[in-house]
Design an enzyme around this catalytic site. Structure first.
Site, PDB file in Angstrom:
ATOM      1  CB  THR A  86      -0.886   0.026   1.267  1.00 44.85           C
ATOM      2  OG1 THR A  86      -0.026  -0.117   2.414  1.00 44.85           O
ATOM      3  CG2 THR A  86      -1.898  -1.096   1.265  1.00 44.85           C
ATOM      4  CD  GLU A 154       4.157  -5.053   8.957  1.00 44.95           C
ATOM      5  OE1 GLU A 154       4.214  -4.001   8.308  1.00 44.95           O
ATOM      6  OE2 GLU A 154       5.093  -5.448   9.687  1.00 44.95           O
ATOM      7  CG  PHE A 155       3.287  -4.381  15.218  1.00 46.36           C
ATOM      8  CD1 PHE A 155       2.219  -5.226  15.477  1.00 46.36           C
ATOM      9  CD2 PHE A 155       3.062  -3.013  15.179  1.00 46.36           C
ATOM     10  CE1 PHE A 155       0.951  -4.712  15.721  1.00 46.36           C
ATOM     11  CE2 PHE A 155       1.780  -2.491  15.424  1.00 46.36           C
ATOM     12  CZ  PHE A 155       0.728  -3.351  15.697  1.00 46.36           C
ATOM     13  CB  CYS A 266       7.129   1.142   7.648  1.00 51.80           C
ATOM     14  SG  CYS A 266       7.008  -0.469   6.902  1.00 51.80           S
TER      15      CYS A 266
HETATM   16  C1  UDX Z   1       9.357  -0.275  11.256  1.00 48.37           C
HETATM   17  C2  UDX Z   1       8.740  -0.673  12.594  1.00 48.37           C
HETATM   18  O1  UDX Z   1       9.775  -0.821  13.574  1.00 48.37           O
HETATM   19  C3  UDX Z   1       8.002  -1.998  12.451  1.00 48.37           C
HETATM   20  O2  UDX Z   1       7.390  -2.333  13.676  1.00 48.37           O
HETATM   21  C4  UDX Z   1       6.941  -1.823  11.360  1.00 48.37           C
HETATM   22  O3  UDX Z   1       6.222  -3.021  11.176  1.00 48.37           O
HETATM   23  C5  UDX Z   1       7.602  -1.418  10.057  1.00 48.37           C
HETATM   24  O4  UDX Z   1       8.344  -0.208  10.230  1.00 48.37           O
HETATM   25  P1  UDX Z   1      11.468  -0.842   9.791  1.00 48.37           P
HETATM   26  O5  UDX Z   1      10.912   0.193   8.868  1.00 48.37           O
HETATM   27  O6  UDX Z   1      11.960  -2.135   9.247  1.00 48.37           O
HETATM   28  O7  UDX Z   1      10.319  -1.230  10.906  1.00 48.37           O
HETATM   29  O8  UDX Z   1      12.689  -0.160  10.529  1.00 48.37           O
HETATM   30  P2  UDX Z   1      13.053   0.192  12.039  1.00 48.37           P
HETATM   31  O9  UDX Z   1      14.011  -0.808  12.528  1.00 48.37           O
HETATM   32  O10 UDX Z   1      11.840   0.458  12.827  1.00 48.37           O
HETATM   33  O11 UDX Z   1      13.833   1.597  11.821  1.00 48.37           O
HETATM   34  C6  UDX Z   1      13.108   2.640  11.199  1.00 48.37           C
HETATM   35  C7  UDX Z   1      14.085   3.774  10.899  1.00 48.37           C
HETATM   36  O12 UDX Z   1      14.480   4.403  12.131  1.00 48.37           O
HETATM   37  C8  UDX Z   1      15.364   3.309  10.221  1.00 48.37           C
HETATM   38  O13 UDX Z   1      15.734   4.261   9.242  1.00 48.37           O
HETATM   39  C9  UDX Z   1      16.370   3.281  11.350  1.00 48.37           C
HETATM   40  O14 UDX Z   1      17.706   3.501  10.904  1.00 48.37           O
HETATM   41  C10 UDX Z   1      15.895   4.455  12.194  1.00 48.37           C
HETATM   42  N1  UDX Z   1      16.293   4.340  13.593  1.00 48.37           N
HETATM   43  C11 UDX Z   1      15.770   3.353  14.370  1.00 48.37           C
HETATM   44  C12 UDX Z   1      17.185   5.279  14.108  1.00 48.37           C
HETATM   45  O15 UDX Z   1      17.660   6.155  13.396  1.00 48.37           O
HETATM   46  N2  UDX Z   1      17.529   5.194  15.424  1.00 48.37           N
HETATM   47  C13 UDX Z   1      17.035   4.212  16.242  1.00 48.37           C
HETATM   48  O16 UDX Z   1      17.405   4.183  17.417  1.00 48.37           O
HETATM   49  C14 UDX Z   1      16.135   3.260  15.695  1.00 48.37           C
END
Ligand code: UDX
Length: 440
Positions: A86, A154-155, A266
């Site tokens: 989506t 989903e998470f 996301c």
């Molecule tokens: C996220 C959500 O965590 C997940 O629950 C949802 O289902 C999908 O979106 P994701 O997009 O895979 O997962 O990445 P995530 O690990 O959450 O990190 C998101 C962004 O935040 C990344 O760019 C990551 O580098 C950044 N981030 C995360 C930081 O810059 N600092 C942090 O401490 C944590």
């Protein structure tokens, strides 16, 4: 149970493989013939640790199969999980529902009353109210169908999808009548037996929980990023500040690591979606808006740090970049902060030369930016570099041979945008080391 999964992407494939691992009979459907062929040959179209092994073992056990034939897959299924994309619609800011509406139409066209009761679970992230909309759509196509649509957001984090699926902290089920409850309870028994909370709420609330979770996490990240900049300005140390506030259980220690900005498929799209919806409903999420704004300004802030580290002289500089995906442990470059940073560098100074290395994402980034040099070796990438920019927290960067790196670079400047290098070792070896939010 018999499960059909529509969509074999970052969400659908880990979901199918993990439900198979839990002993269910799973059929995964995708409209792409090539994807289905690859999956039947154990070829996965993206990097996700442990997924390939789990896929292989469950295929050998006959628990999971792949087909283009949606009709066959849904006829015998007790539950049909829709996990199609989506993506964000740039014009409207809303999630684009084309694929999910197509899936619902195809299901309606291939189900009949005689097929009995089915639960259709929406796992794709969809705007609040979409589950109800999809239910009215499917009953418009075929009012005799015995179906309930439920929301199961989903998470899963990319790079941790398997562990996030098998060891969730909670499972959210959006349900607006009890008919589906018995089937859902049975499907999630392996989790409730381990006392993992199975939270039932309305479908709208379940849809909202998904957006609220990602938005809050995004706000947390942009908060710590801005705080890191303030720490640098005042001489405080973001590592201690992050630890100090994170020990308060009301804040929590996770998602308090500064970086080049959040990206991925996301956070950016989900935050824009919920912001757009909030404005349309005259209850604007001003803090979400501020976080989106802060995050989109981050690349300019990083550029200024790079220019400062090079004494505002980018002319003819050789720049090495380690890490192209939006974070470590993935090959996904969607909304990766590396993209605006590389593009801004090229705009600032056409004479610069950029070398890039990522353990998994080189090919994907090449589709987006083709006028930089890609390397398969991190030291080759850094050869004769004037500055090294560490963009993601891949463990191999943290384990760098500092001496070998020193000898291969021309000028000895490092910007560590994930604070993953050892400051003491780096400085002692003679580098000009620029981390985020503290001074080494
Ligand atoms: C996220 C959500 O965590 C997940 O629950 C949802 O289902 C999908 O979106 P994701 O997009 O895979 O997962 O990445 P995530 O690990 O959450 O990190 C998101 C962004 O935040 C990344 O760019 C990551 O580098 C950044 N981030 C995360 C930081 O810059 N600092 C942090 O401490 C944590």
């Amino acid at each position: 149970m018999k499960i059909a999964i529509i969509g074999t992407g970052y969400v659908g494939l880990p979901t199918g493989v993990c439900f198979a691992e839990l002993g269910n009979q799973v059929v995964c459907v995708d409209s792409s013939e090539l994807k289905i062929q690859n999956l039947n040959n154990n070829i996965i179209p993206f990097y996700e640790p442990d997924l390939q092994d789990l896929l292989k073992s469950n295929k050998e056990l006959g628990r999971i199969t792949f087909t283009k034939n949606l009709s066959l897959a849904i006829k015998n299924a007790n539950i049909i999980i829709i996990a199609v994309g989506t993506p964000s619609n740039k014009e409207t800011g809303h999630a684009d529902l084309t694929f999910i509406k197509n899936a619902i139409l195809e299901i309606a066209q291939n189900l009949s009353k005689e097929d009995g009761y089915k639960v259709i679970a929406i796992k794709s992230t969809v705007p609040i109210g979409t589950n109800k909309l999809l239910e009215s759509l499917i009953l418009q196509y075929n009012s005799n169908l015995q179906v309930d649509i439920v929301s199961i957001p989903e998470f899963l984090r990319e790079g941790k999808a398997i562990s996030d699926f098998l060891n969730p902290e909670r499972i959210i089920i959006g349900i607006d009548n009890d008919r589906a409850k018995e089937l859902i309870d049975k499907l999630y028994k392996p989790f409730t037996e381990r006392h993992i909370p199975l939270v039932f709420c309305s479908r709208k609330s379940a849809e909202m929980i998904k957006y609220a979770s990602n938005s809050f996490l995004g706000i947390k990240v942009s908060f710590i990023n801005e705080l890191a900049d303030l720490c640098e300005a005042l001489g405080a140390d973001i590592r201690d500040v992050s630890k100090g506030i994170g020990l308060d259980s009301r804040i929590g220690s996770k998602f308090l690591l500064p970086g080049p900005g959040f990206g991925g498929s996301c956070f950016p799209k989900d935050m824009i979606e919920i912001l757009t919806t909030s404005k349309e409903n005259k209850t604007p999420l001003t803090i979400v808006e501020a976080s989106i704004h802060s995050n989109s300004n981050r690349s300019e802030k990083i550029l200024q740090k790079i220019e400062k580290a090079l004494n505002n002289n980018l002319f003819n500089k050789q720049i090495a970049i380690w890490g192209l995906s939006f974070k470590a442990e993935t090959d996904d470059v969607r909304f990766s902060p590396a993209i605006p940073i590389i593009k801004k560098l090229q705009e600032r100074e056409t004479s610069i030369n950029i070398n890039a290395f990522d353990p998994e994402a080189n090919q994907n980034m090449f589709q987006v930016i083709s006028n930089i040099n890609y390397f398969d070796d991190m030291y080759e990438c850094a050869k004769n570099a004037d500055v090294l920019i560490v963009m993601t927290e891949w463990p191999i960067f943290a384990d760098v041979d500092i001496d070998k790196l020193y000898k291969t670079m021309r000028l000895k400047t490092i910007l560590d945008l994930r604070n993953i290098l050892n400051p003491k070792k780096v400085v002692e070896r003679g580098f000009n080391y620029f981390p985020l939010g503290f001074y080494a």
